[in-house]
Design an enzyme around this catalytic site. Structure first.
Site, PDB file in Angstrom:
ATOM      1  N   ALA A  43      29.304  60.720  43.575  1.00  0.00           N
ATOM      2  CA  ALA A  43      28.911  62.181  43.201  1.00  0.00           C
ATOM      3  C   ALA A  43      28.420  62.867  44.414  1.00  0.00           C
ATOM      4  CB  ALA A  43      27.561  62.003  42.365  1.00  0.00           C
ATOM      5  N   ASN A  44      27.822  61.838  45.703  1.00  0.00           N
ATOM      6  CA  ASN A  44      27.569  62.625  46.987  1.00  0.00           C
ATOM      7  C   ASN A  44      28.598  63.238  47.668  1.00  0.00           C
ATOM      8  OD1 ASN A  44      25.004  61.799  46.215  1.00  0.00           O
ATOM      9  ND2 ASN A  44      25.018  60.233  47.692  1.00  0.00           N
ATOM     10  N   ASP A 247      15.972  62.549  56.248  1.00  0.00           N
ATOM     11  CA  ASP A 247      15.991  61.807  55.474  1.00  0.00           C
ATOM     12  C   ASP A 247      17.753  61.229  55.804  1.00  0.00           C
ATOM     13  OD1 ASP A 247      16.838  60.318  53.116  1.00  0.00           O
ATOM     14  OD2 ASP A 247      16.609  62.008  51.842  1.00  0.00           O
ATOM     15  N   ALA A 250      22.541  59.396  52.465  1.00  0.00           N
ATOM     16  CA  ALA A 250      23.762  59.942  51.873  1.00  0.00           C
ATOM     17  C   ALA A 250      24.508  60.660  53.177  1.00  0.00           C
ATOM     18  CB  ALA A 250      23.846  61.173  50.787  1.00  0.00           C
ATOM     19  N   ALA A 251      24.140  60.335  54.359  1.00  0.00           N
ATOM     20  CA  ALA A 251      24.669  60.977  55.467  1.00  0.00           C
ATOM     21  C   ALA A 251      26.128  60.708  55.592  1.00  0.00           C
ATOM     22  CB  ALA A 251      23.972  60.632  56.862  1.00  0.00           C
ATOM     23  N   GLY A 252      26.360  59.159  55.212  1.00  0.00           N
ATOM     24  CA  GLY A 252      27.710  58.662  55.267  1.00  0.00           C
ATOM     25  C   GLY A 252      28.477  59.317  54.383  1.00  0.00           C
ATOM     26  N   ASP A 253      27.876  59.511  53.061  1.00  0.00           N
ATOM     27  CA  ASP A 253      28.667  60.079  51.913  1.00  0.00           C
ATOM     28  C   ASP A 253      29.153  61.474  52.345  1.00  0.00           C
ATOM     29  OD1 ASP A 253      28.125  57.897  50.463  1.00  0.00           O
ATOM     30  OD2 ASP A 253      26.287  58.524  49.520  1.00  0.00           O
TER      31      ASP A 253
END
Length: 307
Positions: A43-44, A247, A250-253
């Site tokens: 989803a991300n 935060d 989800a940086a990789g996503d």
């Protein structure tokens, strides 16, 4: 962009505690701030790709719980094609428990829930969207047999596959050469290449090893050290953008979703890496997985200011 970016993967409900430091074993931290947002690597990546300008379809399984209607509404608000987000009876959606310290580092635990109901049979129900696909994006929060089935379907249709091998865990390595683009961090690169990766030089050796096995392109993200892409004919590295991290979830996503858009639009390697890196950098400046994914305008404005 007519061809769709088809993201196949997980949907989660994220329960987040933000605190001044991560607890040691046996320690209770009592001054946390609580947030409930939506996540899941699939989803991300779908949300990140949609906000970065992609024409996105999402294939996933969600549960029968109070969070599902809002989850689906959020996807539609980002103009994501949700025809094949399956609602499973008698099971909860995937859930993630996340603790975040003052430097943005995190502890994370996931209960897969309905994500493991995304079976090959469910994928077969979504075959109409394969006919519209320009690229397929996957991660590893769904069953292995589903990933292998999707790769086989994509290969027979000449649809490129971008696989973010996260989280790193046991996999049928005979399928690795069938993947066109692998996006990995150091841990995932070391796991797949079956070697220790301690620095950028090790990461490049791991990438070369995977290319020798048949992968067309390997992208390795190195956090504050930037990212690089390696293929048989090129190596291109870009530095990380300097931002104040709040935060890192989800940086990789976000990187993967934005890179899928750059790839689908035919950006050259360096520009695609910069575009994805800028999106990831912006994402760490905000709390939450999907809420932190930047828009196309935000990415382009940031690049103008930073390059």
């Amino acid at each position: 962009m007519n061809k769709k970016i088809v993201v196949i993967g997980s949907s989660n409900v994220d329960l987040i505690m933000k605190m001044d430091h991560l607890p040691e074993k046996g320690e209770t931290v009592t001054n946390a701030d609580f947030f409930q947002v939506y996540g899941g690597k699939g989803a991300n990546q779908a949300v990140a790709a949609a906000r970065a300008g992609g024409n996105v379809a999402f294939v996933s399984s969600v549960g029968e719980d109070a969070y599902t209607p809002q989850m689906l509404k959020n996807y539609k608000n980002d103009s994501i094609d949700t025809r094949f987000v399956f609602e499973e009876a008698g099971i909860a959606s995937g859930h993630a428990l996340i603790m975040i310290g003052d430097q943005g580092d995190n502890y994370l635990s996931v209960a897969p829930g309905a994500n493991y109901k995304l079976t090959p049979e469910r994928v077969d129900q979504a075959l109409p969207v394969f006919e519209e696909a320009g690229i397929i994006v996957m991660q590893y929060e769904i069953p292995e047999e589903t990933i292998k089935h999707v790769i086989d379907l994509a290969n027979t249709r000449n649809i490129p596959v971008l696989m973010n091998f996260a989280p790193a865990r046991q996999f049928d390595f005979s399928y690795i050469p069938k993947i066109d683009i692998l996006v990995l961090n150091e841990v995932e690169a070391g796991f797949l290449a079956e070697m220790k990766v301690k620095n950028e030089q090790d990461a490049e050796q791991a990438a070369i090893k995977l290319i020798e096995q048949g992968v067309e392109k390997v992208i390795i993200t190195l956090g504050a050290q930037g990212a690089f892409v390696r293929s048989k004919n090129e190596k291109i590295a870009v530095p990380a953008f300097k931002v104040n991290a709040v935060d890192t979830t989800a940086a990789g996503d976000t990187f993967c979703g934005a890179y899928a858009v750059a790839n689908a639009e035919g950006m050259i390697s360096r520009v695609a890496l910069q575009f994805a890196s800028a999106a990831a950098a912006l994402s760490v400046t905000k709390m939450g997985a999907q809420p932190s994914a930047p828009t196309r305008t935000e990415i382009e404005d940031f690049l103008k200011q930073s390059l």
